[in-house]
Design a protein around this motif. Structure first.
Motif, PDB file in Angstrom:
ATOM      1  N   VAL A 149      -2.872  53.235  -8.703  1.00 42.94           N
ATOM      2  CA  VAL A 149      -3.459  51.541  -9.530  1.00 42.94           C
ATOM      3  C   VAL A 149      -2.946  51.136 -10.500  1.00 42.94           C
ATOM      4  O   VAL A 149      -2.402  50.132 -10.805  1.00 42.94           O
ATOM      5  N   LYS A 150      -3.108  52.316 -12.242  1.00 41.60           N
ATOM      6  CA  LYS A 150      -2.410  52.101 -13.365  1.00 41.60           C
ATOM      7  C   LYS A 150      -0.879  51.117 -13.100  1.00 41.60           C
ATOM      8  O   LYS A 150      -0.843  50.318 -14.212  1.00 41.60           O
ATOM      9  N   LYS A 151      -0.131  51.872 -12.583  1.00 40.31           N
ATOM     10  CA  LYS A 151       1.133  51.676 -12.038  1.00 40.31           C
ATOM     11  C   LYS A 151       1.475  50.745 -11.665  1.00 40.31           C
ATOM     12  O   LYS A 151       2.193  49.580 -12.133  1.00 40.31           O
ATOM     13  N   ARG A 152       1.331  50.603  -9.891  1.00 39.29           N
ATOM     14  CA  ARG A 152       1.059  49.029  -9.423  1.00 39.29           C
ATOM     15  C   ARG A 152       0.626  48.478  -9.537  1.00 39.29           C
ATOM     16  O   ARG A 152       1.631  46.948  -9.716  1.00 39.29           O
ATOM     17  N   CYS A 153      -0.710  48.603 -10.638  1.00 42.94           N
ATOM     18  CA  CYS A 153      -1.444  46.760 -10.779  1.00 42.94           C
ATOM     19  C   CYS A 153      -1.166  46.352 -12.323  1.00 42.94           C
ATOM     20  O   CYS A 153      -1.732  45.211 -13.391  1.00 42.94           O
ATOM     21  N   ARG A 154      -0.112  46.858 -13.183  1.00 42.41           N
ATOM     22  CA  ARG A 154      -0.030  47.073 -14.272  1.00 42.41           C
ATOM     23  C   ARG A 154      -1.501  47.492 -15.611  1.00 42.41           C
ATOM     24  O   ARG A 154      -1.346  45.980 -16.416  1.00 42.41           O
ATOM     25  N   ILE A 155      -1.884  48.285 -15.120  1.00 42.40           N
ATOM     26  CA  ILE A 155      -3.181  48.136 -16.141  1.00 42.40           C
ATOM     27  C   ILE A 155      -3.183  48.774 -17.267  1.00 42.40           C
ATOM     28  O   ILE A 155      -2.214  49.712 -17.316  1.00 42.40           O
ATOM     29  N   SER A 156      -3.498  48.434 -18.278  1.00 42.96           N
ATOM     30  CA  SER A 156      -3.415  49.636 -19.803  1.00 42.96           C
ATOM     31  C   SER A 156      -4.862  50.433 -19.104  1.00 42.96           C
ATOM     32  O   SER A 156      -5.966  50.015 -18.738  1.00 42.96           O
ATOM     33  N   SER A 157      -4.974  51.974 -19.810  1.00 43.70           N
ATOM     34  CA  SER A 157      -5.489  52.252 -20.404  1.00 43.70           C
ATOM     35  C   SER A 157      -6.640  53.049 -20.722  1.00 43.70           C
ATOM     36  O   SER A 157      -7.620  53.294 -20.814  1.00 43.70           O
ATOM     37  N   THR A 158      -6.427  51.618 -21.806  1.00 48.00           N
ATOM     38  CA  THR A 158      -7.709  50.981 -22.457  1.00 48.00           C
ATOM     39  C   THR A 158      -8.991  50.707 -22.039  1.00 48.00           C
ATOM     40  O   THR A 158     -10.158  50.666 -21.965  1.00 48.00           O
ATOM     41  N   ASP A 159      -8.354  49.810 -20.993  1.00 52.20           N
ATOM     42  CA  ASP A 159      -9.286  49.251 -19.829  1.00 52.20           C
ATOM     43  C   ASP A 159      -9.396  50.073 -18.380  1.00 52.20           C
ATOM     44  O   ASP A 159      -9.215  49.776 -16.592  1.00 52.20           O
ATOM     45  N   LYS A 160     -10.407  50.817 -18.880  1.00 56.41           N
ATOM     46  CA  LYS A 160     -11.164  51.240 -18.213  1.00 56.41           C
ATOM     47  C   LYS A 160     -12.487  50.992 -16.905  1.00 56.41           C
ATOM     48  O   LYS A 160     -11.507  51.075 -15.325  1.00 56.41           O
ATOM     49  N   ARG A 161     -12.479  49.760 -17.463  1.00 60.62           N
ATOM     50  CA  ARG A 161     -13.375  48.837 -16.057  1.00 60.62           C
ATOM     51  C   ARG A 161     -12.017  48.862 -14.938  1.00 60.62           C
ATOM     52  O   ARG A 161     -12.685  48.668 -14.209  1.00 60.62           O
TER      53      ARG A 161
END
Length: 222
Positions: A149-161
């Motif tokens: 999901v981190k890769k697919r949605c391009r979410i930063s590792s710092t945005d844990k929520r």
């Protein structure tokens, strides 16, 4: 007269109090989640709670703690159990017609405290009617989604929520072309309501204590 004025001021302040920034940002405790889960679950009213339901809430909290859920999402497993079954480990739902022995029978596809489907038993080798196994598998399935999901949605590792919410919704819903990066689970609405209630109650108590101290400073008399 001064005491009466102070009491009126207290009443007004309690009715108009808004959560402070510090309170809004402070971490929610699991003790507060326990209270909300017990008293604010739409599928299990307080007068319907039994010792078994109380035990289930505590079990969900204990299992969730072992997965190091972000503080902003504390109570996610409990909120899911509230929504899915009202904390009942024997719950059954999502009935489907199935042909067995030349007869059409209504068979529950979703079983247990988290209303899991049969594939959970095949993939995670669990008994869905065992709340401990069911909750552990539910959390593990969400954790499995974090990396993809981190890769697919391009979410930063710092945005844990945001990362955990995205993993959450991908874990409990069927696959969808393009993913579900902008969606949130229905369980999350319950959790947010609990968190808002906690912040509001903290502010109410803080204001009450503060105003009570001010009232005590006044000397009785007109």
């Amino acid at each position: 007269m001064k005491k009466i004025t102070a009491l009126l001021a207290l009443a007004v302040s309690l009715l108009t109090a808004q959560p402070s920034t510090a309170l809004a940002k402070s971490q929610i405790s699991y003790e507060e989640i326990l209270y909300q889960a017990t008293n604010n679950c739409h599928n299990r009213k307080p007068n319907q709670m039994t010792s078994e339901h109380h035990d289930m809430i505590r079990l969900m909290i204990s299992i969730e703690k072992s997965f190091e859920v972000p503080a902003q999402l504390r109570g996610m497993l409990v909120a899911a159990a509230c929504s899915e079954s009202g904390y009942s480990p024997q719950a059954k739902g999502d009935y489907r017609d199935r042909k067995r022995r030349n007869k059409i029978r209504r068979v529950p596809m979703a079983i247990g405290i988290l209303q899991q489907w049969p594939w959970y038993e095949k993939f995670y080798k669990i008994d869905r009617l065992d709340p401990s196994q069911a909750a552990d598998a539910w959390m593990k399935h969400i954790v499995r989604q974090l990396a993809p999901v981190k890769k697919r949605c391009r979410i930063s590792s710092t945005d844990k929520r945001r990362l955990w919410v995205a993993a959450w919704v991908h874990a409990i819903r069927a696959p969808k072309e393009g993913g579900r990066c902008r969606e949130t689970p229905l369980h999350y609405k319950i959790l947010k309501r609990w968190h808002r209630s906690i912040v509001k109650e903290r502010k109410f108590e803080e204001t009450l204590n503060h105003q009570s101290e001010e009232v005590e400073e006044y000397v009785p008399g007109c």
